[in-house]
Design a protein around this motif. Sequence first.
Motif, PDB file in Angstrom:
ATOM      1  N   GLN A  44      -7.296   0.470  -0.556  1.00 32.46           N
ATOM      2  CA  GLN A  44      -5.920  -0.003  -0.458  1.00 32.46           C
ATOM      3  C   GLN A  44      -5.079   0.516  -1.615  1.00 32.46           C
ATOM      4  O   GLN A  44      -3.909   0.847  -1.439  1.00 32.46           O
ATOM      5  N   VAL A  45      -5.669   0.613  -2.806  1.00 34.22           N
ATOM      6  CA  VAL A  45      -4.965   1.184  -3.949  1.00 34.22           C
ATOM      7  C   VAL A  45      -4.608   2.635  -3.648  1.00 34.22           C
ATOM      8  O   VAL A  45      -3.485   3.078  -3.903  1.00 34.22           O
ATOM      9  N   ASP A  46      -5.563   3.372  -3.076  1.00 35.76           N
ATOM     10  CA  ASP A  46      -5.303   4.769  -2.715  1.00 35.76           C
ATOM     11  C   ASP A  46      -4.163   4.881  -1.709  1.00 35.76           C
ATOM     12  O   ASP A  46      -3.305   5.764  -1.823  1.00 35.76           O
ATOM     13  N   LEU A  47      -4.140   3.985  -0.734  1.00 31.79           N
ATOM     14  CA  LEU A  47      -3.051   4.003   0.250  1.00 31.79           C
ATOM     15  C   LEU A  47      -1.702   3.705  -0.402  1.00 31.79           C
ATOM     16  O   LEU A  47      -0.691   4.340  -0.088  1.00 31.79           O
ATOM     17  N   LEU A  48      -1.678   2.740  -1.312  1.00 32.22           N
ATOM     18  CA  LEU A  48      -0.432   2.408  -2.005  1.00 32.22           C
ATOM     19  C   LEU A  48       0.064   3.577  -2.858  1.00 32.22           C
ATOM     20  O   LEU A  48       1.261   3.878  -2.894  1.00 32.22           O
ATOM     21  N   LEU A  49      -0.857   4.256  -3.517  1.00 32.62           N
ATOM     22  CA  LEU A  49      -0.475   5.416  -4.328  1.00 32.62           C
ATOM     23  C   LEU A  49       0.042   6.552  -3.454  1.00 32.62           C
ATOM     24  O   LEU A  49       1.018   7.229  -3.809  1.00 32.62           O
ATOM     25  N   ALA A  50      -0.589   6.760  -2.307  1.00 27.84           N
ATOM     26  CA  ALA A  50      -0.121   7.800  -1.379  1.00 27.84           C
ATOM     27  C   ALA A  50       1.275   7.462  -0.864  1.00 27.84           C
ATOM     28  O   ALA A  50       2.128   8.349  -0.740  1.00 27.84           O
ATOM     29  N   LEU A  51       1.522   6.209  -0.580  1.00 25.73           N
ATOM     30  CA  LEU A  51       2.845   5.792  -0.134  1.00 25.73           C
ATOM     31  C   LEU A  51       3.885   6.027  -1.222  1.00 25.73           C
ATOM     32  O   LEU A  51       4.983   6.527  -0.954  1.00 25.73           O
ATOM     33  N   ARG A  52       3.544   5.700  -2.450  1.00 24.75           N
ATOM     34  CA  ARG A  52       4.463   5.917  -3.565  1.00 24.75           C
ATOM     35  C   ARG A  52       4.796   7.402  -3.706  1.00 24.75           C
ATOM     36  O   ARG A  52       5.951   7.775  -3.895  1.00 24.75           O
ATOM     37  N   ARG A  53       3.760   8.259  -3.596  1.00 24.09           N
ATOM     38  CA  ARG A  53       4.003   9.710  -3.690  1.00 24.09           C
ATOM     39  C   ARG A  53       4.901  10.186  -2.561  1.00 24.09           C
ATOM     40  O   ARG A  53       5.825  10.976  -2.773  1.00 24.09           O
ATOM     41  N   ALA A  54       4.668   9.699  -1.347  1.00 20.06           N
ATOM     42  CA  ALA A  54       5.487  10.090  -0.196  1.00 20.06           C
ATOM     43  C   ALA A  54       6.937   9.635  -0.382  1.00 20.06           C
ATOM     44  O   ALA A  54       7.873  10.377  -0.069  1.00 20.06           O
ATOM     45  N   GLU A  55       7.138   8.425  -0.892  1.00 14.91           N
ATOM     46  CA  GLU A  55       8.494   7.931  -1.136  1.00 14.91           C
ATOM     47  C   GLU A  55       9.204   8.785  -2.178  1.00 14.91           C
ATOM     48  O   GLU A  55      10.392   9.084  -2.042  1.00 14.91           O
ATOM     49  N   ARG A  56       8.501   9.181  -3.225  1.00 13.10           N
ATOM     50  CA  ARG A  56       9.099  10.027  -4.260  1.00 13.10           C
ATOM     51  C   ARG A  56       9.500  11.377  -3.690  1.00 13.10           C
ATOM     52  O   ARG A  56      10.569  11.903  -4.005  1.00 13.10           O
ATOM     53  N   GLU A  57       8.623  11.948  -2.854  1.00 12.45           N
ATOM     54  CA  GLU A  57       8.935  13.238  -2.240  1.00 12.45           C
ATOM     55  C   GLU A  57      10.177  13.134  -1.354  1.00 12.45           C
ATOM     56  O   GLU A  57      11.041  14.009  -1.374  1.00 12.45           O
ATOM     57  N   LEU A  58      10.274  12.052  -0.593  1.00 10.15           N
ATOM     58  CA  LEU A  58      11.450  11.858   0.255  1.00 10.15           C
ATOM     59  C   LEU A  58      12.732  11.719  -0.564  1.00 10.15           C
ATOM     60  O   LEU A  58      13.767  12.268  -0.218  1.00 10.15           O
ATOM     61  N   SER A  59      12.641  10.965  -1.653  1.00  7.07           N
ATOM     62  CA  SER A  59      13.846  10.774  -2.475  1.00  7.07           C
ATOM     63  C   SER A  59      14.253  12.072  -3.157  1.00  7.07           C
ATOM     64  O   SER A  59      15.437  12.330  -3.355  1.00  7.07           O
TER      65      SER A  59
END
Length: 63
Positions: A44-59
């Motif tokens: 779950q930590v890995d999923l949260l980190l992947a989501l954070r990276r994806a959000e940063r890329e989008l922004s």
Amino acid sequence: MSTEGNPDRKVTRPRLGPDAREHIGAHLQIVYAEIEGQPIPDEQVDLLLALRRAERELSRKET
């Protein structure tokens, strides 16, 4: 209940009485208290980190 014939018709559901709400709330608090102190699984930590990276890329793409 189905709204198959009329998609604009709202489905009304029975509401819970105060006793039922109190009973459900008490059980939810017990369940939450049991898991509250447990660590977050690595997956779950890995999923949260992947989501954070994806959000940063989008922004970055938006600016």
